[in-house]
Design a protein around this motif. Structure first.
Motif, PDB file in Angstrom:
ATOM      1  N   GLU A  71       1.855   6.310  19.808  1.00 35.14           N
ATOM      2  CA  GLU A  71       1.031   7.411  20.305  1.00 35.14           C
ATOM      3  C   GLU A  71      -0.178   6.932  21.105  1.00 35.14           C
ATOM      4  OE1 GLU A  71       1.099   6.784  16.916  1.00 35.14           O
ATOM      5  OE2 GLU A  71       2.464   8.255  16.029  1.00 35.14           O
ATOM      6  N   THR A  72      -0.720   5.756  20.748  1.00 36.64           N
ATOM      7  CA  THR A  72      -1.974   5.227  21.323  1.00 36.64           C
ATOM      8  C   THR A  72      -3.057   6.297  21.336  1.00 36.64           C
ATOM      9  OG1 THR A  72      -1.274   5.635  23.642  1.00 36.64           O
ATOM     10  CG2 THR A  72      -0.779   3.482  22.699  1.00 36.64           C
ATOM     11  N   LEU A  73      -3.196   6.993  20.224  1.00 38.55           N
ATOM     12  CA  LEU A  73      -4.203   8.050  20.098  1.00 38.55           C
ATOM     13  C   LEU A  73      -5.375   7.616  19.228  1.00 38.55           C
ATOM     14  CD1 LEU A  73      -1.910  11.186  19.710  1.00 38.55           C
ATOM     15  CD2 LEU A  73      -3.394  10.643  21.647  1.00 38.55           C
ATOM     16  N   GLY A  74      -5.451   6.327  18.924  1.00 40.36           N
ATOM     17  CA  GLY A  74      -6.605   5.808  18.212  1.00 40.36           C
ATOM     18  C   GLY A  74      -7.758   5.572  19.168  1.00 40.36           C
ATOM     19  N   THR A  75      -8.907   5.265  18.619  1.00 42.15           N
ATOM     20  CA  THR A  75     -10.059   4.911  19.457  1.00 42.15           C
ATOM     21  C   THR A  75      -9.861   3.500  20.004  1.00 42.15           C
ATOM     22  OG1 THR A  75     -11.282   3.955  17.605  1.00 42.15           O
ATOM     23  CG2 THR A  75     -11.549   6.323  18.006  1.00 42.15           C
ATOM     24  N   TYR A  76     -10.705   3.121  20.958  1.00 40.87           N
ATOM     25  CA  TYR A  76     -10.576   1.776  21.516  1.00 40.87           C
ATOM     26  C   TYR A  76     -11.043   0.692  20.548  1.00 40.87           C
ATOM     27  CZ  TYR A  76      -9.261   3.786  26.000  1.00 40.87           C
ATOM     28  OH  TYR A  76      -8.595   4.465  26.993  1.00 40.87           O
ATOM     29  N   ASP A  77     -11.726   1.104  19.469  1.00 40.82           N
ATOM     30  CA  ASP A  77     -11.994   0.133  18.410  1.00 40.82           C
ATOM     31  C   ASP A  77     -11.073   0.391  17.211  1.00 40.82           C
ATOM     32  OD1 ASP A  77     -13.254   2.486  17.778  1.00 40.82           O
ATOM     33  OD2 ASP A  77     -15.135   1.559  17.121  1.00 40.82           O
ATOM     34  N   ASN A  78      -9.957   1.122  17.502  1.00 36.12           N
ATOM     35  CA  ASN A  78      -8.778   1.150  16.620  1.00 36.12           C
ATOM     36  C   ASN A  78      -8.899   1.974  15.353  1.00 36.12           C
ATOM     37  OD1 ASN A  78      -8.996  -2.097  17.684  1.00 36.12           O
ATOM     38  ND2 ASN A  78      -7.366  -0.785  18.441  1.00 36.12           N
ATOM     39  N   HIS A  79      -9.645   3.066  15.421  1.00 36.50           N
ATOM     40  CA  HIS A  79      -9.717   3.997  14.304  1.00 36.50           C
ATOM     41  C   HIS A  79      -8.848   5.214  14.605  1.00 36.50           C
ATOM     42  CE1 HIS A  79     -12.972   1.717  12.467  1.00 36.50           C
ATOM     43  NE2 HIS A  79     -13.558   1.666  13.652  1.00 36.50           N
TER      44      HIS A  79
END
Length: 419
Positions: free
Chosen positions: A34-42
């Motif tokens: 999905e790549t729907l996390g934040t750019y710091d991976n939350h």
């Protein structure tokens, strides 16, 4: 399976797993990144919305896409990482978005190994320092060989991430052992050229996946479902073969795995998208599923619940596959990106109005890489997650251009977030 009439819609039957837990029907949403996390991976509330929409369709099992176990080892910008309990409240909301509507939700846990684009991570590791094929070397760097200590740490991380998923209220986890990621790399003689205890023979190459499974099981117990996605073959010269896959499945079944999803291919040979000639035989086209013949071979000798993903389009073909006894769960992925409500129709014996089509840009080099089967569909998931509807006829070239810009920006933001 008990006998059934041709008119019965077998998709509605519940499935009972070896550990005693149940899935309400035979439809599963297979993992998509999905790549729907934040750019710091939350994780984000968009994941909550996306999975709430899918769960409301009546589907039995939802498998999340590409959740990483180490913030230093990402597959792409926007990956969610679960390595500690920092995000437990939002993870709980994500789980409840599915279970609140009656679906089971499993987190797919992954480590990319070498299969991460240049610049995203400080470095990429793999079983051995084997480069990508020449036409992909500009996108993927040659990895370094993992040390024994790093291998042991990764095994521990898989277990820790699974334990956090259980605490957050997810229904189970799926180990990603397919599509060219780290576990698949350990299984493949092409990628794994080690001569120590982690390579050198089929038995030693599958030691890593068995160690990952056992560590997860140690940390979550016997009542928490643990499945795996595994290649039937890599469709790559010198790669993981059907014979080795069969032996790996046998070993996992004996170890107590609850569900095995059969897929195939890697980034370098993307059979999972149906783009290879091996997956387009007349028998495959007629029966729709790409990996059904391999599932039949597995079922003939190994008694473990099987899920097959890739190619299914019609309720009739799904029922025929279930009626054959070759599999237990129908995996759907791309169809749910263009029609998130498709399960509601299928459970009534009706087909979705949408049809999965090849996504191309018209640029031969790009289309041969199979990346559009990830990039184009990821854009559709983002629309659903934002409360909208997908655009099934969106241009592949436009989606590619938009994705490249986003990926470049995302890589920059990710590196900056970890600086």
């Amino acid at each position: 399976m008990t006998a059934s009439s041709p008119e019965e819609n077998l998709l509605n039957r519940p499935l009972y797993l070896p550990n005693g837990s149940a899935i309400r029907n035979r439809l599963a949403k297979a993992a998509m990144s999905e790549t729907l996390g934040t750019y710091d991976n939350h994780p984000t509330l968009k994941l909550v919305e996306l999975y709430r929409r899918w769960s409301a369709s009546g589907i039995g099992l939802l498998i999340t896409g590409n959740v990483m176990i180490d913030r230093r080892a990402l597959g792409e910008p926007g990956n969610v990482v679960i390595e500690d309990e920092t995000d437990l409240p939002l993870l709980h909301k994500w789980a409840r978005a599915a279970t609140g509507h009656g679906a089971a939700i499993w987190v797919q846990l992954n480590h990319p190994g070498k299969q991460s684009t240049k610049g995203l991570n400080h470095s990429n590791l793999a079983p051995s320092a084997v480069p990508f094929r020449k036409d992909m070397a500009s996108l993927f760097e040659t990895p370094r060989e993992a040390t024994t200590a790093e291998i042991e740490e990764i095994i521990q991380r898989f277990g820790r991430s699974a334990a956090i998923c259980k605490k957050a209220g997810f229904s189970g986890v799926q180990i990603h052992g397919a599509h060219g990621y780290l576990i698949n790399q350990f299984l493949s003689p092409h990628h794994n050229r080690r001569t120590d205890e982690w390579g050198g023979s089929p038995e030693k190459r599958r030691r890593f996946v068995l160690a990952v499974y056992r560590e997860i099981r140690r940390q979550v117990g016997t009542d928490f479902p643990v499945g795996i996605k595994l290649n039937s073959a890599d469709f790559q010269h010198g790669g993981f073969t059907e014979q080795e896959s069969m032996a790996t499945i046998q070993a996992l079944a004996e170890a107590g795995i609850d569900l095995i999803e059969i897929s195939g291919g890697t980034y370098e040979a993307p059979a999972m998208s149906g783009s290879l000639k091996e997956t387009q035989k007349a028998s495959t086209v007629a029966r729709e599923a790409y990996f059904l013949e391999f599932a039949e071979k597995v079922r003939a000798s190994i008694n473990v619940p099987l899920m097959v993903t890739g190619g299914f389009r019609s309720a009739a073909a799904m029922n025929a596959a279930l009626r054959s006894g070759a599999l237990d769960v129908i995996g759907l992925a791309r169809l749910l990106a263009i029609d998130p409500d498709a399960p509601a129709a299928l459970l009534q014996g009706k087909d979705s109005a949408q049809r999965v089509r090849p996504i191309t840009t018209g640029i031969k080099q790009i289309d041969q890489m199979g990346v559009m089967e990830i990039l184009w569909y990821a854009l559709q998931l983002k629309r659903i997650a934002s409360g909208g509807d997908p655009k099934p006829n969106e241009s592949g070239l436009w989606a590619f251009a938009k994705s490249v810009l986003k990926s470049g920006w995302g890589t920059f933001r990710t590196r900056r977030a970890r600086a």
